[in-house]
Write a protein that holds these residues in place. Structure first.
Motif, mmCIF file in Angstrom:
data_model
loop_
_atom_site.group_PDB
_atom_site.id
_atom_site.type_symbol
_atom_site.label_atom_id
_atom_site.label_comp_id
_atom_site.label_asym_id
_atom_site.label_seq_id
_atom_site.Cartn_x
_atom_site.Cartn_y
_atom_site.Cartn_z
ATOM 1 N N LEU A 47 0.852 -1.187 0.000
ATOM 2 C CA LEU A 47 0.000 0.000 0.000
ATOM 3 C C LEU A 47 0.885 1.232 0.000
ATOM 4 O O LEU A 47 1.965 1.218 0.583
ATOM 5 C CB LEU A 47 -0.962 0.038 1.187
ATOM 6 C CG LEU A 47 -0.382 -0.008 2.588
ATOM 7 C CD1 LEU A 47 -1.300 0.719 3.546
ATOM 8 C CD2 LEU A 47 -0.200 -1.435 3.043
ATOM 9 N N GLN A 48 0.415 2.238 -0.692
ATOM 10 C CA GLN A 48 1.155 3.509 -0.694
ATOM 11 C C GLN A 48 0.255 4.568 -0.068
ATOM 12 O O GLN A 48 0.263 4.747 1.139
ATOM 13 C CB GLN A 48 1.625 3.815 -2.116
ATOM 14 C CG GLN A 48 2.676 2.781 -2.560
ATOM 15 C CD GLN A 48 3.181 3.002 -3.957
ATOM 16 O OE1 GLN A 48 3.438 4.134 -4.376
ATOM 17 N NE2 GLN A 48 3.334 1.914 -4.706
ATOM 18 N N CYS A 49 -0.616 5.207 -0.845
ATOM 19 C CA CYS A 49 -1.492 6.201 -0.191
ATOM 20 C C CYS A 49 -2.585 5.520 0.625
ATOM 21 O O CYS A 49 -3.138 6.101 1.540
ATOM 22 C CB CYS A 49 -2.086 7.161 -1.217
ATOM 23 S SG CYS A 49 -3.527 6.522 -2.085
ATOM 24 N N GLY A 50 -2.942 4.288 0.272
ATOM 25 C CA GLY A 50 -3.904 3.531 1.066
ATOM 26 C C GLY A 50 -5.351 3.661 0.653
ATOM 27 O O GLY A 50 -6.208 2.960 1.186
ATOM 28 N N LYS A 73 3.652 -5.134 -5.496
ATOM 29 C CA LYS A 73 3.644 -5.515 -4.071
ATOM 30 C C LYS A 73 2.296 -6.123 -3.677
ATOM 31 O O LYS A 73 2.236 -7.002 -2.812
ATOM 32 C CB LYS A 73 3.922 -4.284 -3.201
ATOM 33 C CG LYS A 73 5.257 -3.612 -3.487
ATOM 34 C CD LYS A 73 6.387 -4.376 -2.840
ATOM 35 C CE LYS A 73 7.701 -3.618 -2.971
ATOM 36 N NZ LYS A 73 8.837 -4.479 -2.577
ATOM 37 N N ILE A 74 1.233 -5.619 -4.299
ATOM 38 C CA ILE A 74 -0.099 -6.147 -3.970
ATOM 39 C C ILE A 74 -0.198 -7.606 -4.407
ATOM 40 O O ILE A 74 -0.639 -8.474 -3.643
ATOM 41 C CB ILE A 74 -1.203 -5.290 -4.631
ATOM 42 C CG1 ILE A 74 -1.226 -3.883 -4.007
ATOM 43 C CG2 ILE A 74 -2.567 -5.960 -4.503
ATOM 44 C CD1 ILE A 74 -2.094 -2.873 -4.748
ATOM 45 N N ILE A 75 0.252 -7.875 -5.627
ATOM 46 C CA ILE A 75 0.202 -9.261 -6.128
ATOM 47 C C ILE A 75 1.080 -10.155 -5.247
ATOM 48 O O ILE A 75 0.699 -11.279 -4.897
ATOM 49 C CB ILE A 75 0.677 -9.322 -7.603
ATOM 50 C CG1 ILE A 75 -0.166 -8.412 -8.499
ATOM 51 C CG2 ILE A 75 0.670 -10.769 -8.113
ATOM 52 C CD1 ILE A 75 -1.575 -8.839 -8.731
ATOM 53 N N GLU A 76 2.247 -9.640 -4.877
ATOM 54 C CA GLU A 76 3.152 -10.431 -4.022
ATOM 55 C C GLU A 76 2.502 -10.721 -2.670
ATOM 56 O O GLU A 76 2.629 -11.826 -2.135
ATOM 57 C CB GLU A 76 4.482 -9.688 -3.828
ATOM 58 C CG GLU A 76 5.372 -9.734 -5.060
ATOM 59 C CD GLU A 76 6.590 -8.812 -4.942
ATOM 60 O OE1 GLU A 76 6.863 -8.304 -3.831
ATOM 61 O OE2 GLU A 76 7.246 -8.595 -5.978
ATOM 62 N N ALA A 77 1.810 -9.736 -2.128
ATOM 63 C CA ALA A 77 1.140 -9.947 -0.838
ATOM 64 C C ALA A 77 0.096 -11.046 -0.953
ATOM 65 O O ALA A 77 -0.005 -11.922 -0.086
ATOM 66 C CB ALA A 77 0.485 -8.645 -0.367
ATOM 67 N N VAL A 78 -0.676 -11.011 -2.025
ATOM 68 C CA VAL A 78 -1.721 -12.028 -2.200
ATOM 69 C C VAL A 78 -1.073 -13.397 -2.432
ATOM 70 O O VAL A 78 -1.515 -14.405 -1.870
ATOM 71 C CB VAL A 78 -2.670 -11.657 -3.360
ATOM 72 C CG1 VAL A 78 -3.744 -12.733 -3.526
ATOM 73 C CG2 VAL A 78 -3.331 -10.301 -3.086
ATOM 74 N N GLU A 79 -0.008 -13.414 -3.234
ATOM 75 C CA GLU A 79 0.673 -14.693 -3.488
ATOM 76 C C GLU A 79 1.204 -15.311 -2.192
ATOM 77 O O GLU A 79 1.243 -16.536 -2.047
ATOM 78 C CB GLU A 79 1.847 -14.482 -4.462
ATOM 79 C CG GLU A 79 1.426 -14.513 -5.918
ATOM 80 C CD GLU A 79 2.616 -14.544 -6.856
ATOM 81 O OE1 GLU A 79 3.528 -13.711 -6.671
ATOM 82 O OE2 GLU A 79 2.624 -15.391 -7.771
#
Lengths: 154, 285
Positions: free
Chosen positions: A100-103, A144-150
């Motif tokens: 997440l950046q700005c969120g 980073k989002i895809i990595e988090a889900v993975e």
């Protein structure tokens, strides 16, 4: 004025009864009547995913859904995730991976991820990308989002 | 923006819904997933005094195979069609298409019946259902009637549905046939989509339909004639036949693509759909 409609729903685990006008949108009911401001209004046309909520576990654009449609349903917003014992595993994964950046888009992404993993606990990267393609991150932090889900796939 | 106020009806039986549609026929819309209707009402592009919500009527979302017919309830969502075991087995092209419409939220809310009745020019399912020779079953106080999917949509947001009619279900004949849908998507909107259906019964004519480029889906008769006479042939004459079908279509510029480019894409997706059926048949043999 059109007559008010009585609705009863489960909202983040609590029983809620309310009276709403037929043309009240779910997003306004959640934000204005229940101060659930994690539900974000952005594109207002079902494209960006910032207003995503879970209705009976399914991801929905609350910007284009009537509050009366939630009658009898179980609605979850980002505020309903986790608890006194800590964050939801999806929230933890997003934190750990800096997803997440700005969120602003984050509640929508996290709820979309919850919906994906509920029906497909082991999605491939391609399936993750396909499912999340309806959520837009204006900071473009998709990697980073895809990595988090993975990281949640076992 | 908010929709303008309206009166919301939530019948729990089909009889009640039909009666409500008749009573308010002057200013009523059936209401299903709302993915298109509510958007139009929020933009004040469409306004109705009465909405009749069909979602609490039992069985309108049922999906079943009855012999050689696949029956899809009008209230079946795109997500339900995409994940339905019967459709995945009997008509994988439709399951695959419905699994890639718009995004996960639209697929969870939007219905196949709403998609047909709203008749948005960029909608993919009407193109494929027309090529599959599906039939639509509608009901009103005057009784039930059936109409071919390919004759239902007549223009941009225009159908032959009477103002008080409710779409009940879509019936797709399940024959031995090779089916392919090909499209080009910009963002989440299709800028050209084509369906090719090749019947394994050689006496039955192939069906080739194009959509998402002009006002509504259309058959491509020259292409159909050429493919019928030259099965499996992918040559310049086929390209010319397709081009001659597309030439008279009223294709306009819009924010996603210029008319010339869209015309080019229309030819391209049509060739890909036909070529796809040839590849599938080679693979199957």
């Amino acid at each position: 004025m059109t007559p008010a409609h009585k609705i009863a729903l489960t909202l983040n685990g609590d029983q809620v009864e309310a009276s709403v006008a037929a043309h009240t949108l779910l997003i306004d009911f959640l934000r204005d009547s229940h101060a659930l401001n994690g539900v974000k209004r952005s594109c207002d046309m079902q494209v960006c995913g910032a207003c995503t909520v879970l209705v009976d576990g399914r991801p929905m654009s609350s910007c284009t859904m009537l509050a009366v449609d939630a009658d009898g349903a179980s609605v979850a917003t980002i505020e309903g995730l986790g608890g006194p014992e800590g964050l939801d595993p999806v929230q933890e994964a997003f934190l750990e991976h800096g997803a997440l950046q700005c969120g602003f888009c984050t509640p929508g992404f996290i709820l979309a991820t919850k919906a994906l993993l509920a029906t497909n606990p082991s999605p491939s990267r391609e399936e993750i990308e396909h499912h999340l393609s309806g959520n837009i991150c204006r900071c473009t932090g998709y990697q980073k989002i895809i990595e988090a889900v993975e990281s949640l796939v076992h | 923006m908010l929709p303008r106020p309206f009166t919301y009806h939530r019948p729990t039986s089909l009889d009640n819904a039909v009666a409500l549609m008749a009573r308010h026929v002057d200013d009523v819309s059936p209401y299903a997933g709302g993915t298109e209707l509510l958007l139009a009402m929020k933009m004040h592009f469409a306004d109705y005094e009465h909405l009749v919500d069909l979602k609490r009527i039992p069985d309108l979302c049922a999906i079943a195979r009855n012999g050689d017919t696949l029956s899809i309830g009008a209230l079946a969502t795109h997500a339900a069609i995409a994940t339905d075991a019967v459709i995945q087995e009997a008509l994988p092209a439709l399951a695959g298409l419905c699994g890639s419409i718009a995004n996960a939220r639209v697929r969870a809310a939007g219905t196949i019946g709403g998609n047909l009745c709203f008749a948005e020019p960029r909608a993919d399912p009407p193109v494929l259902l027309s090529a599959l020779d599906a039939e639509l079953c509608l009901i009103s106080v005057r009784g039930e009637r059936r109409v071919a999917a390919g004759r239902f949509i007549t223009g941009t947001l225009e159908t032959t549905r009477a103002p008080d009619e409710i779409l009940l279900r879509i019936e797709v004949p399940l024959k031995a046939r090779t089916v392919r849908y090909e499209r080009v998507v910009h963002g989440h909107r299709t800028v050209a989509g084509a369906a090719a259906v090749i019947e394994h019964d050689a006496s039955a004519a192939p069906r080739i339909w194009l959509g998402c480029v002009a006002t509504h889906p259309v058959a491509l008769p020259n292409a159909e004639t050429y493919v019928a006479a030259n099965p499996g042939v992918l040559d310049n004459a086929l390209t010319q036949a397709i081009a001659s079908d597309i030439a008279p279509l009223n294709i306009a510029d819009d924010e996603d693509a210029g008319a010339d480019y869209r015309r080019h894409l229309a030819e391209t997706v049509t060739i890909r759909a036909i070529a796809g059926t040839v590849q599938q048949e080679v693979r199957a043999s």
